[in-house]
Scaffold this motif. Structure first.
Motif, PDB file in Angstrom:
ATOM      1  N   LEU A 131       0.871  -1.182  -0.061  1.00  0.00           N
ATOM      2  CA  LEU A 131      -0.054  -0.071   0.253  1.00  0.00           C
ATOM      3  C   LEU A 131       0.985   1.082  -0.182  1.00  0.00           C
ATOM      4  O   LEU A 131       1.996   1.229   0.625  1.00  0.00           O
ATOM      5  CB  LEU A 131      -1.063   0.093   1.153  1.00  0.00           C
ATOM      6  N   LYS A 132       0.461   2.344  -0.673  1.00  0.00           N
ATOM      7  CA  LYS A 132       0.874   3.410  -0.665  1.00  0.00           C
ATOM      8  C   LYS A 132      -0.028   4.713  -0.264  1.00  0.00           C
ATOM      9  O   LYS A 132      -0.900   4.755  -0.915  1.00  0.00           O
ATOM     10  CB  LYS A 132       1.828   3.986  -1.881  1.00  0.00           C
ATOM     11  N   ILE A 133       0.119   5.190   1.002  1.00  0.00           N
ATOM     12  CA  ILE A 133      -0.991   6.061   1.531  1.00  0.00           C
ATOM     13  C   ILE A 133      -0.228   7.430   1.835  1.00  0.00           C
ATOM     14  O   ILE A 133       0.973   7.222   2.134  1.00  0.00           O
ATOM     15  CB  ILE A 133      -1.803   5.620   2.607  1.00  0.00           C
ATOM     16  N   TYR A 177      -2.937   5.985  -2.857  1.00  0.00           N
ATOM     17  CA  TYR A 177      -2.665   6.327  -3.971  1.00  0.00           C
ATOM     18  C   TYR A 177      -2.006   5.006  -4.867  1.00  0.00           C
ATOM     19  O   TYR A 177      -1.826   5.091  -6.046  1.00  0.00           O
ATOM     20  CB  TYR A 177      -1.810   7.641  -4.255  1.00  0.00           C
ATOM     21  N   TYR A 178      -1.943   4.263  -4.071  1.00  0.00           N
ATOM     22  CA  TYR A 178      -1.015   3.007  -4.784  1.00  0.00           C
ATOM     23  C   TYR A 178      -1.576   1.464  -4.182  1.00  0.00           C
ATOM     24  O   TYR A 178      -1.816   1.590  -3.076  1.00  0.00           O
ATOM     25  CB  TYR A 178       0.522   2.928  -4.910  1.00  0.00           C
ATOM     26  N   THR A 211      -1.667  -1.421  -9.129  1.00  0.00           N
ATOM     27  CA  THR A 211      -2.119  -0.373  -9.799  1.00  0.00           C
ATOM     28  C   THR A 211      -2.149   0.883  -8.968  1.00  0.00           C
ATOM     29  O   THR A 211      -2.058   0.909  -7.756  1.00  0.00           O
ATOM     30  CB  THR A 211      -3.572  -0.717 -10.317  1.00  0.00           C
ATOM     31  N   TYR A 212      -2.031   1.939  -9.603  1.00  0.00           N
ATOM     32  CA  TYR A 212      -2.360   3.273  -8.838  1.00  0.00           C
ATOM     33  C   TYR A 212      -3.969   3.436  -8.784  1.00  0.00           C
ATOM     34  O   TYR A 212      -4.760   3.097  -9.947  1.00  0.00           O
ATOM     35  CB  TYR A 212      -1.760   4.486  -9.492  1.00  0.00           C
ATOM     36  N   VAL A 268     -14.352   2.593  -6.885  1.00  0.00           N
ATOM     37  CA  VAL A 268     -13.682   3.570  -6.381  1.00  0.00           C
ATOM     38  C   VAL A 268     -12.959   3.484  -4.785  1.00  0.00           C
ATOM     39  O   VAL A 268     -13.380   3.150  -3.728  1.00  0.00           O
ATOM     40  CB  VAL A 268     -15.048   4.632  -6.108  1.00  0.00           C
ATOM     41  N   ILE A 269     -11.795   3.922  -5.019  1.00  0.00           N
ATOM     42  CA  ILE A 269     -10.890   3.799  -3.771  1.00  0.00           C
ATOM     43  C   ILE A 269     -10.237   5.210  -3.641  1.00  0.00           C
ATOM     44  O   ILE A 269      -9.171   5.375  -4.216  1.00  0.00           O
ATOM     45  CB  ILE A 269      -9.859   2.698  -3.996  1.00  0.00           C
ATOM     46  N   TYR A 270     -10.619   5.997  -2.404  1.00  0.00           N
ATOM     47  CA  TYR A 270      -9.953   7.297  -2.251  1.00  0.00           C
ATOM     48  C   TYR A 270      -9.326   7.144  -0.705  1.00  0.00           C
ATOM     49  O   TYR A 270      -7.959   7.475  -0.950  1.00  0.00           O
ATOM     50  CB  TYR A 270     -10.847   8.404  -2.225  1.00  0.00           C
TER      51      TYR A 270
END
Length: 297
Positions: free
Chosen positions: A5-7, A107-108, A183-184, A196-198
């Motif tokens: 994960l990239k947050i 974001y990733y 994926t991004y 939808v992933i925010y």
């Protein structure tokens, strides 16, 4: 199912040492942060720290956090990581990080599953995906997996047993194959049928989790695979079509030069794939589907 994960999270109130940009380490929320220097002007341009295997970077008023959620929570990513465990992992993460993790922007994202199966017979069948051929994944002068680099995402399959031994010096007593989608999130959000992933809140939404599970299986199913077709039962035209579609360079030029014939032959090829008697690939897909579905609980 979640892996890397990239947050990121915007901090409303920074420590005084950050505001003043003092060139020294400091403790904040029980974690030691060390300065990061710009290579050119040697000035501090941020601070970094680690929480177990997670990398944290503070730049301006934004904290960036990245690495494997499953490895952080379980210590590995070669076991099953189901929905209930994911929810619990984020609860623990929320207490370990210096911000409300549920409000952090994602974001990733990488999702993946493991099945007990030898890797080489699986990846040897992979021919292409959306017109692109897979690239080998190399380690210790050995091809241990294959990866497709695509515009909006990457997909890969590799020998997890080999990777764990190489990177962690752990000998697993079984052959494990891991399949992943990377994926991004902007690519998931902006496509025709979005997932939808925010924020992290979206990652623990059961419906969206199920959509990501379906996406992972769909990507595996869409990989073009070398099929075992009963050649003795095919017509000459069917054999020619099969040979044409197994040579990607010739197929690409044939599509340009004879597009209408290409369309007709593609219909024939799709029908031939359904006639495949390759029980190994069918059994493999069933096994992978079962592994993905087991992550939903």
């Amino acid at each position: 199912m979640y892996d890397t994960l990239k947050i990121k999270y915007q901090v409303s109130q920074l420590p005084k040492v950050v505001v003043k940009q003092k060139e020294k380490s400091f403790y904040w929320k029980g974690v030691k942060w060390c300065p990061v220097y710009n290579k050119e002007n040697k000035r501090v341009n941020g601070y970094e720290t680690r929480v177990n295997n997670l990398d944290l970077r503070l730049k301006g008023n934004t904290i960036f956090c990245s690495n494997s959620l499953q490895k952080w929570y379980m210590g590995n990513n070669y076991e099953s990581f189901n929905y209930a465990q994911v929810v619990e992992a984020f609860k623990c993460l929320n207490t370990a990080l210096p911000f409300n993790v549920y409000d952090a922007q994602v974001y990733y994202l990488a999702v993946g599953v493991v099945i007990e199966e030898e890797t080489k017979p699986i990846i040897d069948t992979w021919l292409g995906f959306n017109g692109k051929q897979p690239l080998p994944m190399l380690g210790s002068n050995k091809v241990y997996g294959k990866k497709f680099y695509l515009t909006d995402y990457n997909i890969k399959g590799y020998d997890k047993t080999f990777e764990v031994k190489k990177h962690n010096q752990i000998n697993l007593d079984k052959q494990l194959f891991r399949f992943e989608l990377e994926t991004y999130t902007r690519n998931l959000n902006n496509r025709k049928n979005p997932i939808v992933i925010y924020t992290v809140k979206d990652l623990i939404d059961k419906a969206k989790y199920q959509e990501l599970a379906s996406e992972l299986l769909s990507k595996y199913q869409k990989i073009e695979k070398k099929q075992s077709v009963p050649l003795s039962k095919l017509t000459n035209k069917e054999k020619e079509t099969l040979a044409l579609f197994q040579n990607k360079d010739i197929l690409a030029q044939y599509k340009i030069d004879h597009y209408e014939s290409f369309r007709k032959r593609r219909t024939v090829y799709n029908r031939l794939q359904k006639l495949s008697n390759n029980t190994f690939l069918n059994a493999l897909e069933i096994k992978l589907k079962a592994s993905i579905e087991s992550c939903l609980f």
